[in-house]
Design a protein around this motif. Structure first.
Motif, PDB file in Angstrom:
ATOM      1  N   UNK A  75       0.824  -1.208   0.000  1.00 60.35           N
ATOM      2  CA  UNK A  75       0.000   0.000   0.000  1.00 60.35           C
ATOM      3  C   UNK A  75       0.860   1.260   0.000  1.00 60.35           C
ATOM      4  N   UNK A  76       0.519   2.190  -0.871  1.00 61.17           N
ATOM      5  CA  UNK A  76       1.181   3.490  -0.962  1.00 61.17           C
ATOM      6  C   UNK A  76       0.117   4.578  -1.080  1.00 61.17           C
ATOM      7  N   UNK A  77       0.549   5.821  -1.013  1.00 58.93           N
ATOM      8  CA  UNK A  77      -0.361   6.949  -1.199  1.00 58.93           C
ATOM      9  C   UNK A  77       0.137   7.820  -2.349  1.00 58.93           C
ATOM     10  N   UNK A  78      -0.777   8.142  -3.248  1.00 54.24           N
ATOM     11  CA  UNK A  78      -0.418   9.019  -4.365  1.00 54.24           C
ATOM     12  C   UNK A  78      -0.212  10.450  -3.886  1.00 54.24           C
ATOM     13  N   UNK A  79      -0.830  10.782  -2.750  1.00 51.39           N
ATOM     14  CA  UNK A  79      -0.585  12.076  -2.134  1.00 51.39           C
ATOM     15  C   UNK A  79      -0.953  11.987  -0.664  1.00 51.39           C
ATOM     16  N   UNK A  80      -0.393  12.890   0.101  1.00 48.31           N
ATOM     17  CA  UNK A  80      -0.668  12.907   1.528  1.00 48.31           C
ATOM     18  C   UNK A  80      -0.486  14.318   2.057  1.00 48.31           C
ATOM     19  N   UNK A  81      -1.268  14.636   3.060  1.00 50.45           N
ATOM     20  CA  UNK A  81      -1.147  15.924   3.732  1.00 50.45           C
ATOM     21  C   UNK A  81      -0.022  15.835   4.773  1.00 50.45           C
ATOM     22  N   UNK A  82       0.756  16.898   4.906  1.00 52.55           N
ATOM     23  CA  UNK A  82       1.876  16.898   5.850  1.00 52.55           C
ATOM     24  C   UNK A  82       1.361  17.207   7.249  1.00 52.55           C
ATOM     25  N   UNK A  83       0.662  16.221   7.796  1.00 54.29           N
ATOM     26  CA  UNK A  83       0.111  16.324   9.147  1.00 54.29           C
ATOM     27  C   UNK A  83       0.422  15.023   9.883  1.00 54.29           C
ATOM     28  N   UNK A  84       0.197  15.016  11.177  1.00 55.63           N
ATOM     29  CA  UNK A  84       0.422  13.808  11.960  1.00 55.63           C
ATOM     30  C   UNK A  84      -0.535  12.707  11.515  1.00 55.63           C
ATOM     31  N   UNK A  85      -0.104  11.463  11.683  1.00 51.05           N
ATOM     32  CA  UNK A  85      -0.917  10.328  11.232  1.00 51.05           C
ATOM     33  C   UNK A  85      -2.266  10.221  11.940  1.00 51.05           C
ATOM     34  N   UNK A  86      -2.356  10.841  13.125  1.00 51.82           N
ATOM     35  CA  UNK A  86      -3.623  10.792  13.852  1.00 51.82           C
ATOM     36  C   UNK A  86      -4.457  12.064  13.656  1.00 51.82           C
ATOM     37  N   UNK A  87      -4.031  12.903  12.718  1.00 53.15           N
ATOM     38  CA  UNK A  87      -4.728  14.153  12.431  1.00 53.15           C
ATOM     39  C   UNK A  87      -5.943  13.887  11.554  1.00 53.15           C
ATOM     40  N   UNK A  88      -6.980  14.664  11.741  1.00 53.42           N
ATOM     41  CA  UNK A  88      -8.212  14.465  10.978  1.00 53.42           C
ATOM     42  C   UNK A  88      -8.005  14.617   9.475  1.00 53.42           C
ATOM     43  N   UNK A  89      -6.991  15.398   9.061  1.00 53.04           N
ATOM     44  CA  UNK A  89      -6.739  15.611   7.631  1.00 53.04           C
ATOM     45  C   UNK A  89      -5.870  14.533   7.000  1.00 53.04           C
ATOM     46  N   UNK A  90      -5.366  13.601   7.794  1.00 51.68           N
ATOM     47  CA  UNK A  90      -4.449  12.585   7.278  1.00 51.68           C
ATOM     48  C   UNK A  90      -5.168  11.570   6.392  1.00 51.68           C
ATOM     49  N   UNK A  91      -4.670  11.408   5.175  1.00 45.13           N
ATOM     50  CA  UNK A  91      -5.205  10.367   4.292  1.00 45.13           C
ATOM     51  C   UNK A  91      -4.938   8.985   4.876  1.00 45.13           C
ATOM     52  N   UNK A  92      -3.776   8.838   5.519  1.00 48.60           N
ATOM     53  CA  UNK A  92      -3.447   7.565   6.162  1.00 48.60           C
ATOM     54  C   UNK A  92      -4.484   7.226   7.228  1.00 48.60           C
ATOM     55  N   UNK A  93      -4.829   8.181   8.063  1.00 46.74           N
ATOM     56  CA  UNK A  93      -5.785   7.944   9.152  1.00 46.74           C
ATOM     57  C   UNK A  93      -7.140   7.493   8.613  1.00 46.74           C
ATOM     58  N   UNK A  94      -7.663   8.217   7.623  1.00 46.00           N
ATOM     59  CA  UNK A  94      -8.984   7.860   7.093  1.00 46.00           C
ATOM     60  C   UNK A  94      -8.954   6.506   6.404  1.00 46.00           C
ATOM     61  N   UNK A  95      -7.869   6.208   5.700  1.00 49.61           N
ATOM     62  CA  UNK A  95      -7.777   4.936   4.997  1.00 49.61           C
ATOM     63  C   UNK A  95      -7.567   3.784   5.979  1.00 49.61           C
ATOM     64  N   UNK A  96      -6.810   4.010   7.042  1.00 50.34           N
ATOM     65  CA  UNK A  96      -6.605   2.960   8.029  1.00 50.34           C
ATOM     66  C   UNK A  96      -7.910   2.628   8.739  1.00 50.34           C
ATOM     67  N   UNK A  97      -8.630   3.669   9.146  1.00 48.70           N
ATOM     68  CA  UNK A  97      -9.870   3.448   9.885  1.00 48.70           C
ATOM     69  C   UNK A  97     -10.970   2.847   9.008  1.00 48.70           C
ATOM     70  N   UNK A  98     -11.035   3.282   7.743  1.00 45.74           N
ATOM     71  CA  UNK A  98     -12.132   2.853   6.898  1.00 45.74           C
ATOM     72  C   UNK A  98     -11.872   1.622   6.059  1.00 45.74           C
ATOM     73  N   UNK A  99     -10.577   1.246   5.916  1.00 45.69           N
ATOM     74  CA  UNK A  99     -10.257   0.131   5.024  1.00 45.69           C
ATOM     75  C   UNK A  99      -9.162  -0.791   5.564  1.00 45.69           C
ATOM     76  N   UNK A 100      -7.984  -0.251   5.811  1.00 45.76           N
ATOM     77  CA  UNK A 100      -6.833  -1.097   6.116  1.00 45.76           C
ATOM     78  C   UNK A 100      -7.022  -1.919   7.389  1.00 45.76           C
ATOM     79  N   UNK A 101      -7.706  -1.358   8.366  1.00 40.96           N
ATOM     80  CA  UNK A 101      -7.902  -2.080   9.629  1.00 40.96           C
ATOM     81  C   UNK A 101      -8.929  -3.202   9.504  1.00 40.96           C
ATOM     82  N   UNK A 102      -9.605  -3.265   8.367  1.00 42.89           N
ATOM     83  CA  UNK A 102     -10.688  -4.235   8.189  1.00 42.89           C
ATOM     84  C   UNK A 102     -10.322  -5.389   7.266  1.00 42.89           C
TER      85      UNK A 102
END
Length: 274
Positions: A75-102
């Protein structure tokens, strides 16, 4: 309204509902994954942010959660916001919670950016990681461009026609040699982001762009129309500049996003289930 036809190596799929789109997207990703694992032994997929994660929900359900070879997914990201991984704007955070963790994807196969570095260093680090994985062919390489050849890049599109964090008229669109770059002046917050460049996106084996809502209709029309670019033509939208070198592009649209396309000549077909 003029008649338009999909460009070479592209396909347009239009759906009545978000559920239909999610169902077809899951089947599409499943097929690309199976082919990639069979041919290369790996499946390297780049994700993006925004509403995309909600359309991956069917992959978390039967049969895909049991039948896909998740151990081969990277898994990679084509783009990401320069914020902490637990930040509401993080693409990683939304993808982990909505997909990767499942789904049972190995955590060691998930490559997020370094959120402790400056945005410039984060882009440099991310490109280095990708270069190392290209060397061992976990990620393929394009013979024509020498860029990484991701098996699939999933993109959303903004109402302004931006994809990844490549915005209209931005100098990042001009980059030829960089694989990953950074911006500090995003017209949409947060301002600091890292993003794949166009050469990397266009080197992918498969690219899918998802767009929903009537606010995307004009951008979709401008991105897929076959009108010729001339001296008086406005600068092309980033989404229009997504033109795979040796791959295939598939648009996933709902009726609202497709509402400015002319379908009277049959150039576009309402999607039918597999």
């Amino acid at each position: 309204m003029a008649a338009y036809e999909p460009k070479k190596n592209s396909e347009i799929r239009i759906f009545e509902s978000s559920d239909e789109m999610a169902t077809d997207l899951a089947e599409y990703i499943s097929q690309v994954s199976e082919i990639s694992v069979k041919e290369r032994g790996y499946f390297a997929i780049a994700l993006s942010g925004g509403p995309l994660v909600s359309f991956l929900r069917k992959l978390c359900e039967a049969p895909y959660n049991k039948t896909l070879d998740w151990s081969k997914w990277y898994i990679f990201w084509s783009d990401e916001r320069a914020v902490a991984k637990n930040h509401a704007d993080s693409n990683y955070k939304s993808m982990k919670e909505g997909f990767l963790s499942k789904v049972p994807i190995l955590s060691s196969h998930v490559y997020s950016i370094n959120d402790n570095a400056t945005v410039e260093d984060a882009a440099t680090d991310y490109e280095f990681v990708i270069r190392q994985l290209v060397k061992v062919r976990t990620i393929g390489v394009s013979e024509s461009t020498d860029c990484p050849k991701f098996d699939l890049i999933l993109l959303g599109m903004g109402s302004d026609g931006h994809v990844a964090s490549l915005f209209p008229k931005h100098q990042a669109l001009e980059l030829k040699d960089d694989w990953v770059t950074y911006i500090t002046d995003s017209p949409q917050p947060p301002p600091e982001r890292i993003t794949f460049t166009l050469p990397v996106i266009n080197s992918a084996s498969n690219i899918a762009i998802l767009a929903t809502g009537v606010d995307k209709a004009t951008a979709v029309h401008l991105a897929v129309s076959d009108c010729r670019d001339g001296p008086d033509t406005p600068a092309p939208l980033p989404a229009r500049m997504v033109q795979p070198t040796n791959g295939k592009l598939v648009w996933f649209l709902d009726n609202a996003a497709a509402s400015s396309l002319d379908m009277s000549d049959g150039a576009y077909q309402q999607h039918r289930e597999y």
